[in-house]
Design a protein around this motif. Structure first.
Motif, PDB file in Angstrom:
ATOM      1  N   ARG A   9      53.856  35.181  28.595  1.00  0.00           N
ATOM      2  CA  ARG A   9      53.320  36.177  29.106  1.00  0.00           C
ATOM      3  C   ARG A   9      53.543  36.732  31.006  1.00  0.00           C
ATOM      4  O   ARG A   9      52.037  35.496  31.285  1.00  0.00           O
ATOM      5  CB  ARG A   9      52.423  36.765  28.540  1.00  0.00           C
ATOM      6  N   VAL A  10      54.104  37.884  31.450  1.00  0.00           N
ATOM      7  CA  VAL A  10      53.504  37.514  32.639  1.00  0.00           C
ATOM      8  C   VAL A  10      53.077  38.683  33.232  1.00  0.00           C
ATOM      9  O   VAL A  10      53.993  40.280  33.037  1.00  0.00           O
ATOM     10  CB  VAL A  10      54.686  36.883  33.441  1.00  0.00           C
ATOM     11  N   GLY A  11      51.623  39.044  33.401  1.00  0.00           N
ATOM     12  CA  GLY A  11      51.548  40.281  33.668  1.00  0.00           C
ATOM     13  C   GLY A  11      52.132  40.421  35.001  1.00  0.00           C
ATOM     14  O   GLY A  11      51.950  40.442  35.619  1.00  0.00           O
ATOM     15  N   ALA A  12      51.660  42.029  35.514  1.00  0.00           N
ATOM     16  CA  ALA A  12      51.609  43.000  36.419  1.00  0.00           C
ATOM     17  C   ALA A  12      51.113  42.230  37.621  1.00  0.00           C
ATOM     18  O   ALA A  12      51.836  42.278  38.246  1.00  0.00           O
ATOM     19  CB  ALA A  12      51.523  44.225  36.480  1.00  0.00           C
ATOM     20  N   SER A  13      49.863  41.993  37.743  1.00  0.00           N
ATOM     21  CA  SER A  13      49.241  41.281  38.587  1.00  0.00           C
ATOM     22  C   SER A  13      49.667  40.144  38.905  1.00  0.00           C
ATOM     23  O   SER A  13      50.207  39.747  40.603  1.00  0.00           O
ATOM     24  CB  SER A  13      47.990  40.949  38.346  1.00  0.00           C
ATOM     25  N   ARG A  14      50.269  39.346  38.504  1.00  0.00           N
ATOM     26  CA  ARG A  14      51.087  37.924  38.849  1.00  0.00           C
ATOM     27  C   ARG A  14      52.332  38.573  39.381  1.00  0.00           C
ATOM     28  O   ARG A  14      53.210  37.879  40.208  1.00  0.00           O
ATOM     29  CB  ARG A  14      51.582  36.998  37.732  1.00  0.00           C
ATOM     30  N   LEU A  69      50.950  37.329  54.440  1.00  0.00           N
ATOM     31  CA  LEU A  69      50.988  37.679  52.829  1.00  0.00           C
ATOM     32  C   LEU A  69      51.679  36.331  51.794  1.00  0.00           C
ATOM     33  O   LEU A  69      51.071  36.560  51.209  1.00  0.00           O
ATOM     34  CB  LEU A  69      52.513  38.114  53.299  1.00  0.00           C
ATOM     35  N   LEU A  70      52.118  35.331  52.625  1.00  0.00           N
ATOM     36  CA  LEU A  70      51.809  34.780  51.755  1.00  0.00           C
ATOM     37  C   LEU A  70      51.164  33.632  51.168  1.00  0.00           C
ATOM     38  O   LEU A  70      50.907  33.445  50.030  1.00  0.00           O
ATOM     39  CB  LEU A  70      53.202  33.313  52.323  1.00  0.00           C
ATOM     40  N   VAL A  71      50.382  34.006  52.376  1.00  0.00           N
ATOM     41  CA  VAL A  71      48.397  33.049  52.276  1.00  0.00           C
ATOM     42  C   VAL A  71      48.142  33.544  51.009  1.00  0.00           C
ATOM     43  O   VAL A  71      47.147  33.475  49.212  1.00  0.00           O
ATOM     44  CB  VAL A  71      47.431  32.534  53.716  1.00  0.00           C
ATOM     45  N   VAL A  72      47.947  35.191  51.351  1.00  0.00           N
ATOM     46  CA  VAL A  72      47.064  36.289  50.062  1.00  0.00           C
ATOM     47  C   VAL A  72      47.739  36.111  48.568  1.00  0.00           C
ATOM     48  O   VAL A  72      47.213  35.794  47.689  1.00  0.00           O
ATOM     49  CB  VAL A  72      47.308  37.055  50.784  1.00  0.00           C
ATOM     50  N   ALA A  73      48.984  36.494  48.602  1.00  0.00           N
ATOM     51  CA  ALA A  73      49.511  35.831  47.746  1.00  0.00           C
ATOM     52  C   ALA A  73      49.660  34.661  46.563  1.00  0.00           C
ATOM     53  O   ALA A  73      49.005  34.195  45.296  1.00  0.00           O
ATOM     54  CB  ALA A  73      51.736  35.744  47.175  1.00  0.00           C
ATOM     55  N   GLY A  74      49.021  33.282  47.373  1.00  0.00           N
ATOM     56  CA  GLY A  74      48.729  32.369  47.058  1.00  0.00           C
ATOM     57  C   GLY A  74      47.843  32.148  46.907  1.00  0.00           C
ATOM     58  O   GLY A  74      47.151  31.531  45.521  1.00  0.00           O
ATOM     59  N   LEU A  75      46.334  32.357  47.215  1.00  0.00           N
ATOM     60  CA  LEU A  75      45.776  32.078  46.935  1.00  0.00           C
ATOM     61  C   LEU A  75      45.265  33.151  45.736  1.00  0.00           C
ATOM     62  O   LEU A  75      44.239  33.169  44.948  1.00  0.00           O
ATOM     63  CB  LEU A  75      44.828  33.109  48.387  1.00  0.00           C
ATOM     64  N   TYR A  76      45.995  34.544  45.424  1.00  0.00           N
ATOM     65  CA  TYR A  76      45.640  35.359  44.540  1.00  0.00           C
ATOM     66  C   TYR A  76      45.881  34.212  43.333  1.00  0.00           C
ATOM     67  O   TYR A  76      44.781  35.469  42.371  1.00  0.00           O
ATOM     68  CB  TYR A  76      46.335  36.898  45.009  1.00  0.00           C
ATOM     69  N   VAL A  77      47.345  33.858  43.374  1.00  0.00           N
ATOM     70  CA  VAL A  77      47.605  33.787  41.791  1.00  0.00           C
ATOM     71  C   VAL A  77      46.416  32.305  41.982  1.00  0.00           C
ATOM     72  O   VAL A  77      46.519  32.403  40.389  1.00  0.00           O
ATOM     73  CB  VAL A  77      48.724  32.994  42.362  1.00  0.00           C
ATOM     74  N   HIS A 134      43.737  32.709  42.377  1.00  0.00           N
ATOM     75  CA  HIS A 134      42.332  32.996  41.954  1.00  0.00           C
ATOM     76  C   HIS A 134      42.360  33.148  40.286  1.00  0.00           C
ATOM     77  O   HIS A 134      41.272  33.136  39.706  1.00  0.00           O
ATOM     78  CB  HIS A 134      41.619  34.101  42.828  1.00  0.00           C
ATOM     79  N   GLY A 135      43.790  33.651  40.079  1.00  0.00           N
ATOM     80  CA  GLY A 135      43.817  34.083  38.816  1.00  0.00           C
ATOM     81  C   GLY A 135      44.004  33.500  37.794  1.00  0.00           C
ATOM     82  O   GLY A 135      43.170  33.224  36.612  1.00  0.00           O
ATOM     83  N   GLU A 136      44.269  32.304  38.139  1.00  0.00           N
ATOM     84  CA  GLU A 136      44.237  30.766  37.539  1.00  0.00           C
ATOM     85  C   GLU A 136      43.078  30.382  37.095  1.00  0.00           C
ATOM     86  O   GLU A 136      42.345  29.770  36.361  1.00  0.00           O
ATOM     87  CB  GLU A 136      45.153  29.413  37.765  1.00  0.00           C
ATOM     88  N   ARG A 137      41.842  30.423  38.341  1.00  0.00           N
ATOM     89  CA  ARG A 137      40.593  29.898  37.646  1.00  0.00           C
ATOM     90  C   ARG A 137      39.706  30.514  37.198  1.00  0.00           C
ATOM     91  O   ARG A 137      38.360  30.200  36.358  1.00  0.00           O
ATOM     92  CB  ARG A 137      40.085  29.875  39.026  1.00  0.00           C
ATOM     93  N   ARG A 138      40.074  32.226  36.664  1.00  0.00           N
ATOM     94  CA  ARG A 138      39.344  33.050  35.599  1.00  0.00           C
ATOM     95  C   ARG A 138      39.396  32.426  34.044  1.00  0.00           C
ATOM     96  O   ARG A 138      40.280  31.609  34.224  1.00  0.00           O
ATOM     97  CB  ARG A 138      39.667  34.953  35.793  1.00  0.00           C
ATOM     98  N   PRO A 139      38.480  33.231  33.563  1.00  0.00           N
ATOM     99  CA  PRO A 139      39.184  32.438  31.934  1.00  0.00           C
ATOM    100  C   PRO A 139      39.951  33.181  31.748  1.00  0.00           C
ATOM    101  O   PRO A 139      40.614  34.321  31.934  1.00  0.00           O
ATOM    102  CB  PRO A 139      37.609  33.391  31.605  1.00  0.00           C
ATOM    103  N   ARG A 140      40.835  32.389  30.108  1.00  0.00           N
ATOM    104  CA  ARG A 140      41.637  32.617  29.791  1.00  0.00           C
ATOM    105  C   ARG A 140      41.966  34.185  29.902  1.00  0.00           C
ATOM    106  O   ARG A 140      42.625  34.382  29.087  1.00  0.00           O
ATOM    107  CB  ARG A 140      42.679  31.037  28.675  1.00  0.00           C
ATOM    108  N   ALA A 141      40.785  34.535  28.853  1.00  0.00           N
ATOM    109  CA  ALA A 141      40.872  35.389  28.104  1.00  0.00           C
ATOM    110  C   ALA A 141      41.474  36.309  29.265  1.00  0.00           C
ATOM    111  O   ALA A 141      42.060  37.553  28.422  1.00  0.00           O
ATOM    112  CB  ALA A 141      39.502  35.552  27.782  1.00  0.00           C
TER     113      ALA A 141
END
Length: 302
Positions: free
Chosen positions: A127-132, A278-286, A288-295
Motif C-alpha cells: 500500500r503506497v500512499g501519494a506522498s511516497r 532533489l534526490l537528497v530531499v526525496a531520500g530524507l522525506y522517505v 522521515h516517513g519511515e520514522r513516523r508511527p506505523r499508524a
C-alpha cells in the motif's frame, strides 16, 4: 525480547535501505573499473572474465559460510528465473549503452524504482500512499536534472534500454518470492554464474583479444565490487517494503558524481546541483516517513 510487527518492519526497512545504498556504491565502483578496461577489451569478453572472477570469489565465500551444503537450491525454479532475468538485463542494458549517450541510458535505467513500486503494488499489494509516490517521482526528476539526457538521441536502443530496466525490476520482484531458506549468498552465486555463461556464449562468437596482467587485476578488483553489489542488492530486496527501499537506488547516481569528481575532476553544473538537492530531499522525506508511527504510515495516508 520480542518485537512488534511494526518494529520488525522498520528494522527490515533500515537494513534494506543501507544494503541498497552500499550495493549501489559497489556497482558504481565496478562500473568505473569496467569502463576503463572497456577501452581495450570487447564488452562480452571483459564481462566474462569479470564474471569468472566473481563466481570463484562468491563460491569461496559461500563455502566459508557453510552455504555450499545447499548447492542444490541453485536449481530452484525461482532462483533460476531470477538469474536468467539478471543475465539478460545486464546484456540488454550494456548493448543499449553502447548505442546511447550514457546520460540517456542512465536516466532510463533509473526508472527502475518506479517500476518496482508499481510491481510491488500489483503483485504484493503493498500500500503506497501519494506522498511516497511523490518522493519517488521527485527523485526521478532529480535524476533527469543530473544526467540531462538529450532528446534527439532517443532511438530504438532507448526502447531496448527500457526493456532492460523492466527486466531489472522483474529480477527484484522475483528476489522477493525466493524461499527464505535459500541463503542470499547462493542467490548471488546464481546471478554471477548466469551472467558469466551468457557473456561467455556471446564472446565465443567474437574476436578474443589478449589480456595483460594489469587488465586481469582491474577485472579482479571489479569482480569484488560486483559480487558485493549482487549480494547487497539481494539482501535489500528480500525484506522490508520494496516501495520504500527501491528509491535508494538513486544513491548510485550520487556515488557516481562523487567518484567522477574525485577521479576525473568532473564538477556538476547548476541543473545537476538542483537534481542532487532533489534526490537528497526525496531520500530524507522517505526516511522521515519511515520514522513516523506505523499508524501514520497507513496506506491511505502513507
Amino acid at each position: 525480547m520480542t518485537h512488534s510487527p511494526a518494529e520488525a518492519l522498520r528494522a527490515a526497512n533500515r537494513r534494506g535501505v543501507l544494503a541498497m545504498a552500499a550495493g549501489m556504491a559497489c556497482f558504481v565502483s565496478n562500473d568505473a573499473l569496467v569502463k576503463f578496461v572497456s577501452q581495450s577489451l570487447p564488452a562480452a569478453q571483459l564481462i566474462f572474465i569479470r564474471g569468472a572472477f566473481a563466481t570463484v570469489l562468491l563460491l569461496a565465500i559461500a563455502h566459508a559460510l557453510g552455504a555450499t551444503r545447499h548447492l542444490r537450491s541453485l536449481a530452484d525454479r525461482k532462483v533460476l528465473l531470477r538469474a536468467g532475468l539478471d543475465a539478460f538485463a545486464t546484456m540488454t542494458y550494456l548493448t543499449s549503452l553502447f548505442h546511447l549517450p550514457i546520460g540517456n541510458a542512465t536516466a532510463i535505467n533509473m526508472a527502475t524504482p518506479l517500476f518496482i513500486t508499481l510491481f510491488a503494488v500489483i503483485a504484493f499489494r503493498e500500500r503506497v500512499g501519494a506522498s511516497r509516490w511523490l518522493a519517488i517521482a521527485t527523485g526521478f526528476v532529480g535524476v533527469l536534472l543530473i544526467v540531462q539526457p538529450s532528446g534527439e538521441a532517443f532511438n530504438a536502443y532507448a526502447l531496448l534500454c527500457l526493456g532492460g530496466t523492466l527486466l531489472h525490476a522483474g529480477r527484484d520482484l522475483t528476489t522477493r518470492v525466493i524461499d527464505r531458506s535459500i541463503p542470499s549468498i547462493l542467490v548471488t552465486v546464481s546471478t554471477a554464474v548466469a551472467v558469466t555463461l551468457l557473456s561467455g556464449a556471446i564472446a565465443a562468437f567474437q574476436e578474443w583479444k589478449p589480456v595483460d596482467a594489469g587488465q586481469y587485476a582491474l577485472l579482479a578488483a571489479a569482480s569484488v565490487f560486483l559480487g558485493g553489489g549482487y549480494f547487497l542488492l539481494t539482501v535489500a530486496m528480500r525484506g522490508g517494503e520494496m516501495s520504500l527501499i527501491a528509491p535508494f537506488r538513486y544513491t548510485g547516481l550520487l556515488f557516481a558524481l562523487l567518484l567522477g569528481f574525485l577521479v576525473w575532476g568532473d564538477v556538476p553544473n547548476g541543473l545537476a546541483w538542483a537534481g542532487i538537492a532533489l534526490l537528497v530531499v526525496a531520500g530524507l522525506y522517505v526516511l522521515h516517513g519511515e520514522r513516523r508511527p506505523r499508524a501514520a504510515l497507513d496506506p491511505i495516508a502513507d
